[in-house]
Design a protein around this motif. Structure first.
Motif, PDB file in Angstrom:
ATOM      1  N   GLY A  12       0.802  -1.220   0.000  1.00 57.76           N
ATOM      2  CA  GLY A  12       0.000   0.000   0.000  1.00 57.76           C
ATOM      3  C   GLY A  12       0.830   1.263   0.000  1.00 57.76           C
ATOM      4  N   GLU A  13       0.140   2.388   0.255  1.00 55.42           N
ATOM      5  CA  GLU A  13       0.774   3.710   0.176  1.00 55.42           C
ATOM      6  C   GLU A  13       1.605   3.991   1.425  1.00 55.42           C
ATOM      7  N   GLY A  14       2.366   5.092   1.338  1.00 57.51           N
ATOM      8  CA  GLY A  14       3.094   5.556   2.519  1.00 57.51           C
ATOM      9  C   GLY A  14       4.573   5.259   2.421  1.00 57.51           C
ATOM     10  N   SER A  15       5.361   6.094   3.111  1.00 53.88           N
ATOM     11  CA  SER A  15       6.806   5.882   3.032  1.00 53.88           C
ATOM     12  C   SER A  15       7.250   4.924   4.125  1.00 53.88           C
ATOM     13  N   PRO A  16       8.164   4.030   3.778  1.00 59.54           N
ATOM     14  CA  PRO A  16       8.561   3.034   4.762  1.00 59.54           C
ATOM     15  C   PRO A  16       9.452   3.599   5.868  1.00 59.54           C
ATOM     16  N   LYS A  17       9.166   3.197   7.083  1.00 52.84           N
ATOM     17  CA  LYS A  17      10.018   3.551   8.233  1.00 52.84           C
ATOM     18  C   LYS A  17      11.138   2.516   8.349  1.00 52.84           C
ATOM     19  N   MET A  18      10.747   1.260   8.190  1.00 57.71           N
ATOM     20  CA  MET A  18      11.731   0.176   8.199  1.00 57.71           C
ATOM     21  C   MET A  18      11.564  -0.636   6.920  1.00 57.71           C
ATOM     22  N   THR A  19      12.676  -1.104   6.379  1.00 62.77           N
ATOM     23  CA  THR A  19      12.608  -2.014   5.242  1.00 62.77           C
ATOM     24  C   THR A  19      13.367  -3.282   5.606  1.00 62.77           C
ATOM     25  N   THR A  20      12.878  -4.407   5.095  1.00 62.07           N
ATOM     26  CA  THR A  20      13.626  -5.653   5.256  1.00 62.07           C
ATOM     27  C   THR A  20      13.760  -6.254   3.865  1.00 62.07           C
ATOM     28  N   ARG A  21      14.957  -6.756   3.534  1.00 62.93           N
ATOM     29  CA  ARG A  21      15.171  -7.338   2.218  1.00 62.93           C
ATOM     30  C   ARG A  21      15.912  -8.666   2.353  1.00 62.93           C
ATOM     31  N   ASN A  22      15.271  -9.693   1.800  1.00 61.46           N
ATOM     32  CA  ASN A  22      15.888 -11.022   1.724  1.00 61.46           C
ATOM     33  C   ASN A  22      16.424 -11.487   3.076  1.00 61.46           C
ATOM     34  N   VAL A  23      15.584 -11.339   4.096  1.00 64.11           N
ATOM     35  CA  VAL A  23      16.042 -11.710   5.436  1.00 64.11           C
ATOM     36  C   VAL A  23      15.880 -13.215   5.664  1.00 64.11           C
ATOM     37  N   ASP A  24      16.967 -13.829   6.094  1.00 62.56           N
ATOM     38  CA  ASP A  24      16.957 -15.224   6.532  1.00 62.56           C
ATOM     39  C   ASP A  24      17.352 -15.240   8.000  1.00 62.56           C
ATOM     40  N   VAL A  25      16.741 -16.131   8.773  1.00 65.76           N
ATOM     41  CA  VAL A  25      17.187 -16.319  10.157  1.00 65.76           C
ATOM     42  C   VAL A  25      17.406 -17.809  10.385  1.00 65.76           C
ATOM     43  N   PHE A  26      18.532 -18.123  10.994  1.00 63.56           N
ATOM     44  CA  PHE A  26      18.864 -19.512  11.319  1.00 63.56           C
ATOM     45  C   PHE A  26      19.033 -19.643  12.823  1.00 63.56           C
ATOM     46  N   TYR A  27      18.539 -20.751  13.382  1.00 59.02           N
ATOM     47  CA  TYR A  27      18.912 -21.145  14.741  1.00 59.02           C
ATOM     48  C   TYR A  27      19.815 -22.357  14.559  1.00 59.02           C
ATOM     49  N   GLY A  28      21.104 -22.185  14.721  1.00 58.38           N
ATOM     50  CA  GLY A  28      22.027 -23.271  14.384  1.00 58.38           C
ATOM     51  C   GLY A  28      21.866 -23.593  12.906  1.00 58.38           C
ATOM     52  N   ASP A  29      21.569 -24.868  12.590  1.00 58.97           N
ATOM     53  CA  ASP A  29      21.421 -25.284  11.185  1.00 58.97           C
ATOM     54  C   ASP A  29      20.002 -25.077  10.676  1.00 58.97           C
ATOM     55  N   LYS A  30      19.089 -24.813  11.602  1.00 62.32           N
ATOM     56  CA  LYS A  30      17.681 -24.785  11.213  1.00 62.32           C
ATOM     57  C   LYS A  30      17.272 -23.378  10.769  1.00 62.32           C
ATOM     58  N   GLN A  31      16.657 -23.330   9.579  1.00 60.76           N
ATOM     59  CA  GLN A  31      16.245 -22.022   9.070  1.00 60.76           C
ATOM     60  C   GLN A  31      14.823 -21.711   9.525  1.00 60.76           C
ATOM     61  N   ALA A  32      14.654 -20.579  10.232  1.00 57.19           N
ATOM     62  CA  ALA A  32      13.338 -20.222  10.766  1.00 57.19           C
ATOM     63  C   ALA A  32      12.644 -19.158   9.934  1.00 57.19           C
ATOM     64  N   ILE A  33      13.426 -18.348   9.202  1.00 56.17           N
ATOM     65  CA  ILE A  33      12.856 -17.323   8.317  1.00 56.17           C
ATOM     66  C   ILE A  33      13.553 -17.423   6.966  1.00 56.17           C
ATOM     67  N   LYS A  34      12.734 -17.440   5.894  1.00 52.58           N
ATOM     68  CA  LYS A  34      13.282 -17.671   4.553  1.00 52.58           C
ATOM     69  C   LYS A  34      12.989 -16.501   3.619  1.00 52.58           C
ATOM     70  N   ASP A  35      13.993 -15.708   3.356  1.00 50.19           N
ATOM     71  CA  ASP A  35      13.951 -14.710   2.291  1.00 50.19           C
ATOM     72  C   ASP A  35      12.744 -13.763   2.411  1.00 50.19           C
ATOM     73  N   VAL A  36      12.624 -13.122   3.552  1.00 47.57           N
ATOM     74  CA  VAL A  36      11.477 -12.231   3.762  1.00 47.57           C
ATOM     75  C   VAL A  36      11.853 -10.781   3.471  1.00 47.57           C
ATOM     76  N   SER A  37      11.024 -10.124   2.659  1.00 43.02           N
ATOM     77  CA  SER A  37      11.214  -8.708   2.322  1.00 43.02           C
ATOM     78  C   SER A  37       9.885  -7.986   2.526  1.00 43.02           C
ATOM     79  N   ILE A  38       9.842  -7.078   3.491  1.00 44.41           N
ATOM     80  CA  ILE A  38       8.642  -6.236   3.614  1.00 44.41           C
ATOM     81  C   ILE A  38       9.050  -4.844   4.081  1.00 44.41           C
ATOM     82  N   ASP A  39       8.160  -3.890   3.881  1.00 45.87           N
ATOM     83  CA  ASP A  39       8.330  -2.546   4.426  1.00 45.87           C
ATOM     84  C   ASP A  39       7.328  -2.347   5.555  1.00 45.87           C
ATOM     85  N   VAL A  40       7.761  -1.580   6.557  1.00 47.32           N
ATOM     86  CA  VAL A  40       6.869  -1.234   7.673  1.00 47.32           C
ATOM     87  C   VAL A  40       6.729   0.279   7.667  1.00 47.32           C
TER      88      VAL A  40
END
Ligand SMILES: Nc1ncnc2c1ncn2[C@@H]1O[C@H](COP(=O)(O)OP(=O)(O)OP(=O)(O)O)[C@@H](O)[C@H]1O
Length: 265
Positions: A12-40
């Motif tokens: 939607g409209e509006g300027s982003p305060k925070m942006t996330t691009r291609n975020v991955d999060v791993f706990y050890g070998d386990k991937q908990a977040i896969k390639d997330v990109s959003i604006d807040v």
């Protein structure tokens, strides 16, 4: 970037305060977040929904580097606040967490007076020049959190002596006191009864014009009531991000539809 990809990121409209691009999060070998990109965006409440274990809290914690406190957690990709990389080597994490405050699932006031719960952050960050200014910050923060009337005559009582709902509003007041720009809320009502929950939802509605608020919730009615944008996560992936009314009435993805109609989760 295609239009579809762009609409998934910006919702939607509006300027982003925070942006996330291609975020991955791993706990050890386990991937908990896969390639997330959003604006807040500012002046918006963004809800993160999805089945248990899909990574909502993990992703939320990336936004103020709370995952740094988990030794096995590793975050990659890019996350910015006002265009600045929050994972840059020169980022002051204490300062970041004042700008991007957090309210947790279980109210966690300090074992201190109501006054000191609020005054603690402003004192550390040098936001008041004297007692009078600090008193003002305490009163304003409690006012904004809708708690002043209930506690103004007992500011020296312990914060832990308040009811659960009052404690959670105290925690919101504590986050507000250091003048944040973004407020992250991780299931802030899950330990509260319906009346206390309604008060927190009302409070979110009243304060949202000043902040970018991100809320993780299990409760889809709550997401529909309080948020303007909703991101649906499934197994660590962002399935759909959009204007809340669209997500709930006209989801584009089958997985989103299945979840909001209660088919799983
Ligand atoms: N500290 C941790 N160490 C190892 N694995 C973790 C840790 N925290 C979360 N996880 C794993 O990461 C995945 C995502 O968890 P997360 O708590 O972010 O999901 P969630 O969607 O917020 O779940 P819930 O709705 O149940 O709170 C899960 O598989 C979880 O087991």
């Amino acid at each position: 970037m295609t239009d579809v990809e762009h609409s998934k990121i910006s919702a939607g409209e509006g300027s982003p305060k925070m942006t996330t691009r291609n975020v991955d999060v791993f706990y050890g070998d386990k991937q908990a977040i896969k390639d997330v990109s959003i604006d807040v965006n500012m002046e918006n409440v963004t809800a993160f929904i999805g089945p248990s274990g899909c990574g909502k809290s993990t992703f939320l914690r990336c936004l103020n580097r709370m995952n740094d406190t988990i030794p096995i957690a590793r975050v990659t990709g890019e996350i910015t606040l006002d265009g600045n990389d929050i994972y840059a080597a020169n980022m002051d994490v204490v300062q970041l967490r004042a700008r991007v405050g957090m309210v947790f699932q279980k109210p966690n006031p300090f074992p201190k007076s109501i006054y000191d719960n609020i005054a603690y952050g402003p004192r550390i960050h040098g936001l008041a020049t004297g007692k009078e200014e600090l008193d003002e910050i305490v009163e304003n923060s409690l006012q904004r959190a809708g708690l002043w009337g209930e506690v103004k005559d007992r500011l020296l009582d312990s914060g832990t002596a308040l009811s659960g709902g009052q404690q959670q509003r105290l925690c919101i007041a504590r986050a507000i006191a250091v003048d944040p720009e973004v407020i992250l809320m991780d299931e802030p009502c899950s330990a509260l009864d319906p009346i206390a929950t309604a008060k927190i939802e009302e409070l979110i509605h009243e304060i949202r014009g000043k902040y970018a608020i991100v809320i993780v919730t299990h409760n889809m009615q709550q997401a529909a009531r309080v948020s303007q944008r909703t991101a649906f996560f499934h197994l660590g992936e962002l399935i759909e991000y959009g204007v809340t009314s669209d997500i709930f009435t006209n989801p584009r993805q089958e997985k989103t539809r299945d979840y909001i109609t209660g088919r799983y989760g």
